[in-house]
Design an enzyme around this catalytic site. Structure first.
Site, PDB file in Angstrom:
ATOM      1  N   GLY A 287      -3.465   9.715  15.102  1.00 57.21           N
ATOM      2  CA  GLY A 287      -3.360   8.600  14.711  1.00 57.21           C
ATOM      3  C   GLY A 287      -3.298   7.472  15.393  1.00 57.21           C
ATOM      4  N   GLY A 288      -2.874   7.449  16.935  1.00 57.34           N
ATOM      5  CA  GLY A 288      -2.043   6.847  17.591  1.00 57.34           C
ATOM      6  C   GLY A 288      -3.402   5.826  18.266  1.00 57.34           C
TER       7      GLY A 288
ATOM      8  CB  SER B  35       3.179   3.619   2.494  1.00 56.22           C
ATOM      9  OG  SER B  35       2.590   2.468   1.762  1.00 56.22           O
TER      10      SER B  35
ATOM     11  CE1 TYR C  53      -2.043   5.034   2.078  1.00 59.72           C
ATOM     12  CE2 TYR C  53      -0.352   3.426   1.075  1.00 59.72           C
ATOM     13  CZ  TYR C  53      -1.404   4.551   2.037  1.00 59.72           C
ATOM     14  OH  TYR C  53      -0.400   4.142   3.568  1.00 59.72           O
TER      15      TYR C  53
ATOM     16  CE  LYS D  83       0.534   6.750   4.145  1.00 55.77           C
ATOM     17  NZ  LYS D  83       1.328   7.110   4.950  1.00 55.77           N
TER      18      LYS D  83
ATOM     19  CB  ILE E  21       0.970  -2.947   8.404  1.00 60.71           C
ATOM     20  CG1 ILE E  21       3.267  -2.571   7.663  1.00 60.71           C
ATOM     21  CG2 ILE E  21       1.101  -3.316  10.186  1.00 60.71           C
ATOM     22  CD1 ILE E  21       4.258  -3.750   7.858  1.00 60.71           C
TER      23      ILE E  21
HETATM   24  N1  LIG Z   1      -1.216  -1.160   6.993  1.00 59.59           N
HETATM   25  C1  LIG Z   1      -0.497  -1.072   6.538  1.00 59.59           C
HETATM   26  O1  LIG Z   1      -0.818  -2.110   5.622  1.00 59.59           O
HETATM   27  C2  LIG Z   1       0.292   0.296   5.917  1.00 59.59           C
HETATM   28  C3  LIG Z   1       1.396  -0.016   4.606  1.00 59.59           C
HETATM   29  C4  LIG Z   1       2.543   0.955   5.494  1.00 59.59           C
HETATM   30  C5  LIG Z   1       1.825   2.623   5.510  1.00 59.59           C
HETATM   31  N2  LIG Z   1       0.771   2.686   6.543  1.00 59.59           N
HETATM   32  C6  LIG Z   1       0.146   4.082   7.283  1.00 59.59           C
HETATM   33  O2  LIG Z   1       0.528   3.851   8.568  1.00 59.59           O
HETATM   34  C7  LIG Z   1       0.157   4.634   9.205  1.00 59.59           C
HETATM   35  C8  LIG Z   1      -1.095   4.212   9.926  1.00 59.59           C
HETATM   36  O3  LIG Z   1      -1.626   3.025   8.926  1.00 59.59           O
HETATM   37  P1  LIG Z   1      -2.975   2.037  10.222  1.00 59.59           P
HETATM   38  O4  LIG Z   1      -2.742   0.725   9.355  1.00 59.59           O
HETATM   39  O5  LIG Z   1      -2.089   1.962  11.413  1.00 59.59           O
HETATM   40  O6  LIG Z   1      -4.614   2.345   9.847  1.00 59.59           O
HETATM   41  P2  LIG Z   1      -5.301   2.681  10.518  1.00 59.59           P
HETATM   42  O7  LIG Z   1      -6.492   3.360  10.379  1.00 59.59           O
HETATM   43  O8  LIG Z   1      -5.261   1.859  12.166  1.00 59.59           O
HETATM   44  O9  LIG Z   1      -5.061   3.438  11.410  1.00 59.59           O
HETATM   45  C9  LIG Z   1      -4.620   5.225  11.487  1.00 59.59           C
HETATM   46  C10 LIG Z   1      -5.416   6.571  12.197  1.00 59.59           C
HETATM   47  O10 LIG Z   1      -5.322   7.768  12.468  1.00 59.59           O
HETATM   48  C11 LIG Z   1      -6.186   7.787  12.381  1.00 59.59           C
HETATM   49  N3  LIG Z   1      -7.029   9.414  11.406  1.00 59.59           N
HETATM   50  C12 LIG Z   1      -7.299   9.016  10.771  1.00 59.59           C
HETATM   51  N4  LIG Z   1      -7.245  10.544   9.887  1.00 59.59           N
HETATM   52  C13 LIG Z   1      -7.250  11.321  10.616  1.00 59.59           C
HETATM   53  C14 LIG Z   1      -7.189  12.677  11.064  1.00 59.59           C
HETATM   54  N5  LIG Z   1      -8.023  13.391   9.465  1.00 59.59           N
HETATM   55  N6  LIG Z   1      -6.309  13.592  11.751  1.00 59.59           N
HETATM   56  C15 LIG Z   1      -6.448  12.464  13.040  1.00 59.59           C
HETATM   57  N7  LIG Z   1      -6.198  10.950  13.285  1.00 59.59           N
HETATM   58  C16 LIG Z   1      -6.833  10.079  11.624  1.00 59.59           C
HETATM   59  C17 LIG Z   1      -7.445   7.188  12.522  1.00 59.59           C
HETATM   60  O11 LIG Z   1      -8.915   7.738  13.035  1.00 59.59           O
HETATM   61  C18 LIG Z   1      -6.425   5.698  13.027  1.00 59.59           C
HETATM   62  O12 LIG Z   1      -6.777   5.612  14.674  1.00 59.59           O
HETATM   63  C19 LIG Z   1      -1.202   5.392   7.724  1.00 59.59           C
HETATM   64  O13 LIG Z   1      -0.112   6.610   7.731  1.00 59.59           O
HETATM   65  C20 LIG Z   1      -0.547   4.916   7.071  1.00 59.59           C
HETATM   66  O14 LIG Z   1      -0.795   4.986   5.331  1.00 59.59           O
HETATM   67  C21 LIG Z   1       0.317   1.318   7.082  1.00 59.59           C
END
Ligand SMILES: NC(=O)c1ccc[n+]([C@@H]2O[C@H](COP(=O)([O-])OP(=O)(O)OC[C@H]3O[C@@H](n4cnc5c(N)ncnc54)[C@H](O)[C@@H]3O)[C@@H](O)[C@H]2O)c1
Length: 258
Positions: A14-15, A145, A156, A160, A189
């Site tokens: 997810g980088g 999360s 969700y 988590k 975030i």
């Molecule tokens: N943003 C928030 O408020 C928040 C809060 C708690 C936890 N999170 C967790 O943080 C992590 C990152 O989330 P984010 O907010 O940066 O979201 P984001 O959507 O910006 O990034 C997620 C990335 O994961 C990639 N991805 C999705 N499905 C995939 C798959 N099957 N294989 C490979 N890559 C895949 C996407 O292409 C994307 O680049 C997630 O696990 C999310 O659940 C986010």
């Protein structure tokens, strides 16, 4: 404090976006070479990020793949020292689950568990095997999360909570090999995912509603989370394993009710 990851090879799923992208930048700034694993659709943005990192003198590469599929991370994990499993989704693209378990289609349930939980499992065990086979210690950071602690986000939250228990289970199994496994449990975030959830709820105003629920009075940035991930990936956290740290601005202090 600089270059806490010098000479290490980091792999971030997810980088290409949000928290994962911030981890790539922060780990590279600490001296790590970086491998980005993300969906093929993310190629352009991932390659831009690789170029940005290479301009700072580190190496960076993009490996397209889906974390739901066995072998995706194994193919990229040779020589890896530090892994971050950040790939995740908030809901099925065709069914926005907002906590309504009774109305949830089983395919939407499976999709979220497949990406968030099975994807994290595959990423972490494939990386841990590579570390074990190479006889090198390493670090693994999962991304849970605050939703793991608050049963409001339906599947969700379930996914988590599973990530948290998986983190502790794996930590126990690989500790004797010098591999440390910890997690981060972010609050709200500012990333494309949070924007997407606000849109699904029908309004951008949700961002201010969420901001008001946070004791520190602001939404988190991806960099707020990445700094914790760097700490968990560096020797500064050498006696931590099986822990989940919550960069949440104090959100969990009030039981998540806010
Ligand atoms: N943003 C928030 O408020 C928040 C809060 C708690 C936890 N999170 C967790 O943080 C992590 C990152 O989330 P984010 O907010 O940066 O979201 P984001 O959507 O910006 O990034 C997620 C990335 O994961 C990639 N991805 C999705 N499905 C995939 C798959 N099957 N294989 C490979 N890559 C895949 C996407 O292409 C994307 O680049 C997630 O696990 C999310 O659940 C986010």
């Amino acid at each position: 404090m600089k270059h806490r990851l010098l000479g290490r090879r980091a792999l971030v799923t997810g980088g290409a976006s949000g928290i994962g992208a911030a981890c790539c930048r922060a780990m590279a700034a600490e001296g790590a070479d970086v491998v980005i694993v993300d969906l093929p659709d993310a190629r352009d943005v991932a390659e831009e990020l690789c170029a940005e990192i290479e301009a700072t003198g580190r190496t960076a590469s993009f490996v397209p793949g889906d974390v739901r599929h066995p072998g995706t991370v194994a193919a990229a994990a040779e020589g890896v020292d530090a892994v971050v499993a950040s790939a995740g989704v908030s809901h099925h693209p065709d069914q926005a689950d907002l906590g309504d378990l009774l109305g949830l289609d089983p395919d939407a349930w499976r999709f979220v568990l497949d990406v968030n939980l099975t994807g994290t499992f595959l990423t972490c065990v494939e990386a841990a095997r590579a570390m074990r086979d190479a006889g090198r210690p390493g670090t693994i950071v999962t991304v849970a999360s605050v939703a793991a602690r608050i049963p409001r986000a339906g599947v969700y939250s379930v996914s988590k909570a599973g990530v948290e228990m998986f983190t502790r289970s794996l930590a126990l199994q690989v500790a004797s090999r010098g591999i440390r496994v910890n997690g981060v449990g972010p609050g709200y975030i500012e990333t494309p995912m949070l924007d997407g959830v606000a849109q699904v709820r029908g309004s951008h105003e949700w961002l201010s509603v969420w901001r008001e629920r946070v004791p520190l009075g602001r939404l988190g940035t991806p960099e707020d989370v990445a700094r914790v991930v760097v700490f968990l990936s560096s020797d500064e956290s050498s006696y931590l394993t099986g822990s989940v740290l919550y960069p949440d601005g104090g959100y969990l202090l009030q039981g998540g009710s806010g």
